[in-house]
Design an enzyme around this catalytic site. Sequence first.
Site, mmCIF file in Angstrom:
data_model
loop_
_atom_site.group_PDB
_atom_site.id
_atom_site.type_symbol
_atom_site.label_atom_id
_atom_site.label_comp_id
_atom_site.label_asym_id
_atom_site.label_seq_id
_atom_site.Cartn_x
_atom_site.Cartn_y
_atom_site.Cartn_z
ATOM 1 N N PHE A 127 10.007 24.052 27.525
ATOM 2 C CA PHE A 127 11.059 25.125 27.684
ATOM 3 C C PHE A 127 12.370 24.478 28.100
ATOM 4 C CE2 PHE A 127 8.888 29.030 26.243
ATOM 5 C CZ PHE A 127 7.806 28.586 25.527
ATOM 6 N N ASN A 128 12.801 24.951 29.297
ATOM 7 C CA ASN A 128 14.250 24.424 29.660
ATOM 8 C C ASN A 128 14.104 23.284 30.722
ATOM 9 O OD1 ASN A 128 14.851 26.851 28.214
ATOM 10 N ND2 ASN A 128 16.941 26.346 28.795
ATOM 11 N N GLY A 132 20.474 7.231 25.610
ATOM 12 C CA GLY A 132 19.800 6.817 26.577
ATOM 13 C C GLY A 132 20.795 5.849 27.428
ATOM 14 N N TYR A 158 17.102 22.201 14.332
ATOM 15 C CA TYR A 158 16.301 21.431 15.322
ATOM 16 C C TYR A 158 14.854 21.921 15.598
ATOM 17 C CZ TYR A 158 14.910 20.201 19.955
ATOM 18 O OH TYR A 158 14.186 19.551 21.270
ATOM 19 N N PHE A 182 27.592 32.714 27.975
ATOM 20 C CA PHE A 182 27.422 33.067 26.747
ATOM 21 C C PHE A 182 26.719 34.355 26.316
ATOM 22 C CE2 PHE A 182 27.648 28.134 25.983
ATOM 23 C CZ PHE A 182 28.885 28.256 25.970
ATOM 24 N N ASP A 222 16.318 0.514 16.948
ATOM 25 C CA ASP A 222 16.197 1.848 16.225
ATOM 26 C C ASP A 222 15.008 2.185 15.490
ATOM 27 O OD1 ASP A 222 17.437 4.051 14.506
ATOM 28 O OD2 ASP A 222 19.355 3.258 15.581
ATOM 29 N N LYS A 245 11.355 19.687 14.341
ATOM 30 C CA LYS A 245 10.331 19.353 15.387
ATOM 31 C C LYS A 245 8.806 19.880 14.850
ATOM 32 C CE LYS A 245 12.340 17.247 18.801
ATOM 33 N NZ LYS A 245 11.561 16.035 19.798
ATOM 34 N N LEU A 275 22.957 24.524 30.815
ATOM 35 C CA LEU A 275 23.552 25.291 31.574
ATOM 36 C C LEU A 275 23.525 24.760 33.202
ATOM 37 C CD1 LEU A 275 24.684 28.210 32.152
ATOM 38 C CD2 LEU A 275 22.340 28.798 32.817
#
Length: 327
Positions: free
Chosen positions: A168-169, A36, A140, A207, A50, A144, A189
């Site tokens: 999503f993205n 961050g 990952y 890719f 932390d 989650k 991207l």
Amino acid sequence: MNVFVAGGAGYIGSHTVRLLLEAGHEVTVYDNLSEGHASSVPVARLVRGDLADLDTLTAAMRAKPYDAAMHFAANCYVGESVTEPQKYYVNNVSNALNLLRAMRAADVGKIVFSSTAATYGTPVATPITESHPQQPINPYGRTKLMFEQALADYSRAYGIGYAALRYFNAAGAAPDGTLGEDHDPETHLIPLVLYAAMGKRDQVSIFGTDYDTPDGTCVRDYIHIYDLAQAHILALEAMRPGDRRTYNLGNGSGYSVREVIDTAAKVTGREIPHNEAPRRPGDPAVLVASSEKIVRELGWKPRFPHLESIIETAWRWHREHPDGYGD
Ligand code: UFG
């Protein structure tokens, strides 16, 4: 409400903190600043700490009467999770469980959690709804999903309310150009395409060009960071004790890598130097969300549903902050 925001100085956290404050909520950001940026949140609201440090975390959570927590403090690179799974299991599962322990110790009964489309794995149906099978294909996504499962068990046993938001993205930047995306290393991207437009990178690699998609490149559902942040506020305000909610967050439209490059060329008025490269391991061909549930249940209404406006805001941020937050 008084909200404890773990990881609030990161990309999605900082935008959410801003909207929480604009909506009149009280906010404390708890962040170790490993990824961050201190300058992305109001300095008086930042506690440096932390999740691994349970004593500091619990003391911070007991310092005020919090109504809810938000949890953004996770590692989020699919590729890295494959080569360094320990980092992901320790931070995204073990350290994240400390947040639930501290919440119990401080009697905080609600949480909004950053989950991900990566919990679904390779889609068996498109668009993806919340009831789609969750069979993650990388560490990952597995970490989650484990935390989602912990939330469900804690909710049943201890009555906490939660909303797991499956992103999503995420892309774009604050419309006023003052907050944006600054990852190191950057792997996403849209920022990489804009770096190529600015000359900060020589070119961007595509890719994989042999996927089973209309132009052979991967298709993703891009959601503006502002709309994503707004969904957190809606989920927080709607939540009741004992709620177990999950919502997908995307726009329901898929754009290919080539379409992202073409749209960025149009928005920036510049050429985007690019080359074709092999597939990146672990990338599903198409990931598109159905976000109907959050629209129906919470009245979520995206303000920037189109790729062009998402890229416009990102472009403003990168042009005005070529070195990101500069820290
Ligand atoms: N891509 C390229 N070139 C690049 C970078 C990406 O072609 O230099 C492609 C990827 O292969 C993918 C698409 O662009 O097809 C989007 O890639 P991103 O890295 O921007 O995003 P991902 O879809 O891989 O990742 C997003 C989130 C993750 C989350 C994942 C869930 O950023 O946190 O979705 O699948 F885990």
